[in-house]
Design a protein around this motif. Structure first.
Motif, mmCIF file in Angstrom:
data_model
loop_
_atom_site.group_PDB
_atom_site.id
_atom_site.type_symbol
_atom_site.label_atom_id
_atom_site.label_comp_id
_atom_site.label_asym_id
_atom_site.label_seq_id
_atom_site.Cartn_x
_atom_site.Cartn_y
_atom_site.Cartn_z
ATOM 1 N N GLU A 74 7.569 -4.572 5.822
ATOM 2 C CA GLU A 74 6.280 -4.031 5.375
ATOM 3 C C GLU A 74 5.185 -4.354 6.384
ATOM 4 N N LEU A 75 5.186 -5.602 6.857
ATOM 5 C CA LEU A 75 4.211 -5.986 7.872
ATOM 6 C C LEU A 75 4.439 -5.206 9.166
ATOM 7 N N LEU A 76 5.713 -4.956 9.490
ATOM 8 C CA LEU A 76 6.044 -4.177 10.691
ATOM 9 C C LEU A 76 5.437 -2.781 10.614
ATOM 10 N N ILE A 77 5.569 -2.130 9.447
ATOM 11 C CA ILE A 77 5.045 -0.778 9.288
ATOM 12 C C ILE A 77 3.532 -0.765 9.480
ATOM 13 N N VAL A 78 2.849 -1.754 8.894
ATOM 14 C CA VAL A 78 1.394 -1.817 9.032
ATOM 15 C C VAL A 78 0.990 -2.075 10.478
ATOM 16 N N LEU A 79 1.646 -3.050 11.111
ATOM 17 C CA LEU A 79 1.291 -3.406 12.487
ATOM 18 C C LEU A 79 1.593 -2.297 13.483
ATOM 19 N N PHE A 80 2.679 -1.545 13.240
ATOM 20 C CA PHE A 80 3.077 -0.512 14.188
ATOM 21 C C PHE A 80 2.493 0.855 13.860
ATOM 22 N N SER A 81 1.771 0.971 12.747
ATOM 23 C CA SER A 81 1.173 2.269 12.411
ATOM 24 C C SER A 81 0.219 2.785 13.493
ATOM 25 N N PRO A 82 -0.502 1.920 14.251
ATOM 26 C CA PRO A 82 -1.392 2.451 15.297
ATOM 27 C C PRO A 82 -0.688 3.173 16.436
ATOM 28 N N ILE A 83 0.631 2.970 16.618
ATOM 29 C CA ILE A 83 1.302 3.605 17.758
ATOM 30 C C ILE A 83 1.309 5.125 17.641
ATOM 31 N N PHE A 84 1.052 5.648 16.420
ATOM 32 C CA PHE A 84 1.045 7.101 16.233
ATOM 33 C C PHE A 84 -0.348 7.690 16.486
ATOM 34 N N ILE A 85 -1.352 6.839 16.727
ATOM 35 C CA ILE A 85 -2.735 7.280 16.967
ATOM 36 C C ILE A 85 -3.148 8.265 15.863
ATOM 37 N N ASN A 86 -2.878 7.883 14.618
ATOM 38 C CA ASN A 86 -3.098 8.774 13.477
ATOM 39 C C ASN A 86 -3.813 7.998 12.383
ATOM 40 N N SER A 87 -5.096 8.256 12.215
ATOM 41 C CA SER A 87 -5.895 7.521 11.230
ATOM 42 C C SER A 87 -5.405 7.767 9.814
ATOM 43 N N ARG A 88 -5.006 9.011 9.533
ATOM 44 C CA ARG A 88 -4.547 9.325 8.180
ATOM 45 C C ARG A 88 -3.314 8.506 7.805
ATOM 46 N N PHE A 89 -2.369 8.374 8.747
ATOM 47 C CA PHE A 89 -1.169 7.589 8.470
ATOM 48 C C PHE A 89 -1.522 6.110 8.311
ATOM 49 N N PHE A 90 -2.417 5.605 9.157
ATOM 50 C CA PHE A 90 -2.806 4.196 9.055
ATOM 51 C C PHE A 90 -3.397 3.889 7.689
ATOM 52 N N TRP A 91 -4.332 4.726 7.222
ATOM 53 C CA TRP A 91 -4.968 4.468 5.934
ATOM 54 C C TRP A 91 -3.986 4.609 4.784
ATOM 55 N N LEU A 92 -3.025 5.524 4.907
ATOM 56 C CA LEU A 92 -1.982 5.634 3.882
ATOM 57 C C LEU A 92 -1.172 4.344 3.811
ATOM 58 N N VAL A 93 -0.776 3.823 4.976
ATOM 59 C CA VAL A 93 0.026 2.602 5.027
ATOM 60 C C VAL A 93 -0.765 1.409 4.496
ATOM 61 N N ALA A 94 -1.985 1.241 4.975
ATOM 62 C CA ALA A 94 -2.795 0.087 4.580
ATOM 63 C C ALA A 94 -3.122 0.108 3.088
ATOM 64 N N THR A 95 -3.655 1.212 2.605
ATOM 65 C CA THR A 95 -4.035 1.289 1.192
ATOM 66 C C THR A 95 -2.813 1.347 0.283
ATOM 67 N N GLY A 96 -1.751 2.028 0.731
ATOM 68 C CA GLY A 96 -0.538 2.105 -0.078
ATOM 69 C C GLY A 96 0.116 0.739 -0.266
ATOM 70 N N SER A 97 0.169 -0.051 0.804
ATOM 71 C CA SER A 97 0.766 -1.386 0.712
ATOM 72 C C SER A 97 -0.065 -2.308 -0.179
ATOM 73 N N LEU A 98 -1.391 -2.247 -0.013
ATOM 74 C CA LEU A 98 -2.268 -3.067 -0.856
ATOM 75 C C LEU A 98 -2.199 -2.638 -2.314
ATOM 76 N N LEU A 99 -2.120 -1.348 -2.546
ATOM 77 C CA LEU A 99 -2.028 -0.834 -3.915
ATOM 78 C C LEU A 99 -0.737 -1.290 -4.584
ATOM 79 N N LYS A 100 0.336 -1.309 -3.831
ATOM 80 C CA LYS A 100 1.623 -1.749 -4.377
ATOM 81 C C LYS A 100 1.529 -3.171 -4.919
ATOM 82 N N TYR A 101 1.027 -4.108 -4.112
ATOM 83 C CA TYR A 101 0.942 -5.504 -4.534
ATOM 84 C C TYR A 101 -0.123 -5.711 -5.608
ATOM 85 N N SER A 102 -1.173 -4.922 -5.573
ATOM 86 C CA SER A 102 -2.199 -5.026 -6.613
ATOM 87 C C SER A 102 -1.638 -4.599 -7.965
ATOM 88 N N LEU A 103 -0.879 -3.485 -7.975
ATOM 89 C CA LEU A 103 -0.267 -3.024 -9.225
ATOM 90 C C LEU A 103 0.767 -4.017 -9.739
#
Length: 398
Positions: free
Chosen positions: A116-145
């Motif tokens: 999970e940490l790998l996905i978040v840390l490596f999300s910038p390699i795609f230079i895609n803000s939409r994917f980064f925010w999906l990964v960051a907010t999706g991961s936080l939402l999972k643990y919050s729920l």
């Protein structure tokens, strides 16, 4: 197809995805093997029991079942979807697995994965803000729920850790985007200079086409904007393609290109070589790969009677169908050595009559909507005296 994606970008995205997939499976399975087998002896089997108490073997089966879909997406050039699929499936899988293990049990929460940490840390390699925010907010939402459902305060730790890692990834993303934008701006300036130089050379060879390429590019981009689905980058690339659509004419003898009367069949056959010649000339130029379809196929007809390959209907690349309408309209409303320019009314009627034969019917429908813009642009940028319009004004919805 409405997408107009630079082939170089596709190649780089594919490389990034393949690297991402390898790292994901390597880290994910290494982590699970480490915790379920190696640490089993140190934790008295607790880690193994937790793993077996969840989805068990199905957890790994579902992970492995993603691999055929990944290969399918890569083979079909759906490369941009792969990273989303991996994150969404993996996050949902972990969420369900954790609920099965911990809901209704008194077992202390000891889950989470370095993947999970790998996905978040490596999300910038795609230079895609939409994917980064999906990964960051999706991961936080999972643990919050999970924290709300399980009522377990220990879940605050992975939330805090994810926030820190997400901030690091966000900083990396912004730096990557800054570097890429700087390089892209420099490259665009150089590419624009090359394109303008080629167009100027062509116009010196054929004075009757002076301004033709610019007008075709303008008309085509207006039409593309009405259709929607194009980013600013895609429209910029499309503009280059339209500016260069007649570049193959540099190979046409002046005696044919500037003939003051209509061409005979033999001469017209020579003219018909310019799309293929133009595409071949541009094929070796880095950055202009995205122009090739427009250059090669803008003289194809919807009914299959065009050239150079006689493509029919949707066999013709989408952007070439747009350019075909714009090219025909400007040709009709421009003077030639062997005929005067048509009026805007006459050209409008000719385009409408070509629906389903020369032109894509959908393009003609959009042309009707964008015609007032074309008309205004023509009157502003044409150095011709507009012929008398004997047909009266044209309504946009005619």
């Amino acid at each position: 197809m409405r997408k107009f994606i630079n082939p170089t970008l596709m190649v780089e995205e594919k490389r990034a995805v393949i690297l991402f997939v390898w790292l994901f499976y390597l880290v994910s399975f290494s982590y699970d093997v480490f915790y379920s087998i190696i640490l089993k002896n140190f934790l008295n089997g607790e880690a193994s029991q937790i793993l077996n108490g969840g989805l068990g073997i199905w957890y790994f089966v579902i992970e492995l079942l993603m691999i055929p879909f990944i290969f399918f997406c890569l083979r079909k050039n759906y490369t941009f979807r792969v990273k989303y699929m991996i994150f969404i499936v993996y996050t949902l899988l972990n969420f369900v697995n954790d609920l099965v293990i911990y809901y209704g049990n008194d077992i202390p929460y000891r889950s989470g994965s370095i993947a999970e940490l790998l996905i978040v840390l490596f999300s910038p390699i795609f230079i895609n803000s939409r994917f980064f925010w999906l990964v960051a907010t999706g991961s936080l939402l999972k643990y919050s729920l999970l924290g709300l459902i399980l009522q377990d305060q220990t879940l605050l730790l992975p939330v805090v850790l994810l926030v820190v890692v997400s901030l690091i990834a966000f900083i990396l993303l912004q730096r990557f985007k800054a570097y890429v934008n700087t390089i892209q701006s420099t490259f665009d300036e150089q590419l624009e200079g090359i394109v303008k130089g080629v167009v100027a050379t062509l116009e010196l060879k054929d004075p009757y086409t002076r301004g033709h390429s610019q007008r075709v590019a303008a008309y085509s981009c207006m039409l593309a904007k009405r259709i929607n689905g194009f980013s600013s980058e895609q429209l910029a690339n499309f503009n280059y393609a339209c500016l260069l659509h007649d570049v193959g004419k540099v190979n046409i003898p002046d005696s044919i290109l500037m003939k003051p009367s209509r061409l005979n069949n033999e001469e017209f056959n020579v003219i018909k070589t310019h799309p293929t010649v133009g595409a071949e000339a541009l094929s070796g130029i880095k950055g202009l790969e995205c122009c090739l379809d427009v250059v090669k196929y803008h003289h194809e007809r919807w009914d299959g009677r065009g050239y150079p390959e006689g493509l029919k209907g949707e066999e013709i690349p989408f952007l070439a169908r747009i350019t075909a309408v714009a090219d025909a309209f400007d040709a009709m409303t421009s003077s030639r050595s062997y005929r005067p320019a048509m009026s805007l009314t006459e050209a409008y009627s000719q385009i409408i009559e070509g629906e389903g034969t020369q032109f894509d019917p959908e393009m003609v429908k959009t042309f009707k909507k964008v015609f007032p813009e074309w008309s205004a642009y023509h009157k502003e940028h044409s150095n011709l005296v507009e012929p008398t319009n004997k047909g009266g004004e044209i309504n946009e919805n005619s």
